[in-house]
Design a protein around this motif. Structure first.
Motif, PDB file in Angstrom:
ATOM      1  N   GLN A 179      53.218  56.849  34.352  1.00 18.20           N
ATOM      2  CA  GLN A 179      53.035  56.045  33.142  1.00 18.20           C
ATOM      3  C   GLN A 179      54.364  55.807  32.432  1.00 18.20           C
ATOM      4  O   GLN A 179      54.651  54.701  31.974  1.00 18.20           O
ATOM      5  N   TYR A 232      55.460  47.417  39.565  1.00 11.72           N
ATOM      6  CA  TYR A 232      54.493  48.493  39.809  1.00 11.72           C
ATOM      7  C   TYR A 232      54.776  49.175  41.147  1.00 11.72           C
ATOM      8  O   TYR A 232      54.642  50.398  41.282  1.00 11.72           O
ATOM      9  N   THR A 240      46.928  50.959  31.634  1.00  9.87           N
ATOM     10  CA  THR A 240      47.952  50.451  30.720  1.00  9.87           C
ATOM     11  C   THR A 240      47.273  49.861  29.497  1.00  9.87           C
ATOM     12  O   THR A 240      46.124  49.397  29.564  1.00  9.87           O
ATOM     13  N   ASP A 298      48.112  46.883  26.452  1.00 11.58           N
ATOM     14  CA  ASP A 298      48.975  45.758  26.122  1.00 11.58           C
ATOM     15  C   ASP A 298      48.412  45.114  24.866  1.00 11.58           C
ATOM     16  O   ASP A 298      47.328  45.487  24.398  1.00 11.58           O
ATOM     17  N   THR A 354      56.453  48.666  22.317  1.00 17.77           N
ATOM     18  CA  THR A 354      55.060  48.815  22.742  1.00 17.77           C
ATOM     19  C   THR A 354      54.242  49.347  21.568  1.00 17.77           C
ATOM     20  O   THR A 354      54.776  49.610  20.487  1.00 17.77           O
ATOM     21  N   TYR A 382      54.546  47.964  29.324  1.00 14.34           N
ATOM     22  CA  TYR A 382      53.124  48.228  29.106  1.00 14.34           C
ATOM     23  C   TYR A 382      53.032  49.583  28.421  1.00 14.34           C
ATOM     24  O   TYR A 382      53.696  50.537  28.820  1.00 14.34           O
ATOM     25  N   SER A 383      52.195  49.684  27.398  1.00 13.19           N
ATOM     26  CA  SER A 383      52.066  50.952  26.704  1.00 13.19           C
ATOM     27  C   SER A 383      51.271  51.922  27.568  1.00 13.19           C
ATOM     28  O   SER A 383      50.242  51.562  28.133  1.00 13.19           O
ATOM     29  N   PRO A 384      51.733  53.177  27.704  1.00  9.11           N
ATOM     30  CA  PRO A 384      51.008  54.142  28.525  1.00  9.11           C
ATOM     31  C   PRO A 384      49.691  54.550  27.890  1.00  9.11           C
ATOM     32  O   PRO A 384      49.514  54.473  26.667  1.00  9.11           O
ATOM     33  N   THR A 385      48.769  55.008  28.711  1.00  6.16           N
ATOM     34  CA  THR A 385      47.476  55.492  28.228  1.00  6.16           C
ATOM     35  C   THR A 385      47.410  57.010  28.222  1.00  6.16           C
ATOM     36  O   THR A 385      46.534  57.583  27.593  1.00  6.16           O
ATOM     37  N   THR A 401      56.130  52.080  31.955  1.00  2.91           N
ATOM     38  CA  THR A 401      56.396  51.628  30.589  1.00  2.91           C
ATOM     39  C   THR A 401      57.872  51.285  30.421  1.00  2.91           C
ATOM     40  O   THR A 401      58.221  50.246  29.842  1.00  2.91           O
TER      41      THR A 401
END
Length: 346
Positions: A284, A40, A129, A131, A310, A293-296, A288
């Protein structure tokens, strides 16, 4: 650099107040430790600081959301964190206790581009994120990739299973996924899933994996464990495939990590600017691609490889789950875990 960033800000439709060229100061972000902190920092914090040479983002880490919540409670009269990132159930507690502040689209414009599932509580910090829960397995000892949650009850793996229990939401997810496997509506009753997990308990080596379930699988302590997809995918790469990852055929739960403005933060404007950047398509996409981690943000553009690994664009494939409602059941379910499931393994 200032001129370049101003152009980018205009293109992205960012708030001129939040992204003023003279943005300066320090904020402290509270978030997870370990590889999450490493990735991160590289994917999100460093680019933000590079765009704003007068800004410093400090990182206050903890192993779990509960620890970050504990820090917020201890600092309630004099907050040391400005922004905190933790799971959805913890965010709901923080909102209820007045530890977190609402934010608006005017203050954080990228809120407008988030998936509907990213809303946690109206006006408060959204998911940063997504998940989902998976099974993690050692590909050297589990020769055939599992497909169903049923493998946890296979006698061949007795004593070689790790399953994180409640109060972790991994435990919540396992119970809900077991209910689905049994054809039980968990919103009406979890009696069948509790009984089934009690049957599993004697085969479980630990309900509290330490240092973590991924390490236990990789070092051969256990063969199969529950876990989160993002970290599992990351360790799949790091181990050259020694650790396998599978989403059970019965379905999975959508986990949300939220990003929140701390109530009475010392630098709220800079905190909002950071939250806005963390929710941007650029940030994001970068995170990812780094950690799965799947983006929002619906405008994110992950790599093809990340897309395959993802749930981006496939959120409706997860089991229906209202985390606000689940929060009303947590105490009762946690007591059932302790009394009926964990104790059955002793």
């Amino acid at each position: 650099m200032k001129t370049t960033f101003s152009v980018l800000a205009l293109v992205a439709g960012l708030s001129s107040a939040a992204y003023a060229e003279d943005l300066k100061g320090e904020i402290t972000l509270g978030a997870y430790t370990g590889v999450f902190q490493d990735e991160y920092t590289k994917a999100v914090i460093a680019p933000f600081e590079a765009a704003h040479p007068g800004v410093k983002v400090n990182y206050a880490s903890d192993r779990a959301s509960s620890g970050l919540l504990g820090q917020l409670r201890a600092q309630a009269s004099d907050p040391q964190m400005d922004v905190v990132l933790f799971d959805v159930s913890t965010a709901l507690i923080g909102n209820k206790e007045g530890l977190l502040s609402p934010i608006t689209k005017e203050e954080v414009p990228n809120l407008a581009d988030l998936a509907p599932e990213a809303t946690v509580q109206e006006g408060y910090g959204p998911a940063v994120t997504f998940d989902h829960e998976v099974m993690v397995y050692n590909t050297e000892t589990v020769k055939t990739a599992p497909t169903s949650l049923e493998i946890l009850w296979d006698p061949a793996y007795k004593g070689k299973i790790a399953a994180t229990s409640m109060p972790s939401i991994l435990g919540t997810g396992l119970m809900i996924m077991t209910s689905k496997m049994l054809g039980e509506d968990y919103t009406q009753s979890v009696e069948k899933s509790v009984a089934k997990l009690a049957e599993l308990a004697p085969a479980v080596q630990t309900f509290d994996p330490k240092p973590d379930s991924y390490t236990l699988v990789l070092n051969g302590t256990v063969d199969i464990s529950t876990g989160w997809n993002a970290r599992a995918q990351y360790y799949f790469d790091q181990s050259n495939g020694k650790q396998g990852v599978v989403t059970p055929a019965e379905g999975t739960i959508l986990q949300k990590n939220t990003i929140n403005l701390v109530a009475n933060a010392k630098n709220p404007e800079l905190a909002k600017a950071f939250i806005n950047y963390a929710l941007s398509p650029e940030a994001q996409t970068a995170f990812t691609n780094a950690m799965y981690y799947s983006p929002t943000n619906t405008k994110a553009t992950p790599s093809e490889e990340a897309l395959k690994r993802t749930l981006f664009g496939k959120l409706d494939s997860t089991l229906p789950l209202d985390w606000a409602w689940v929060a009303t059941q947590n105490d009762r379910w946690n007591a059932m875990w302790k009394r009926e499931i964990i104790s059955a393994g002793n």
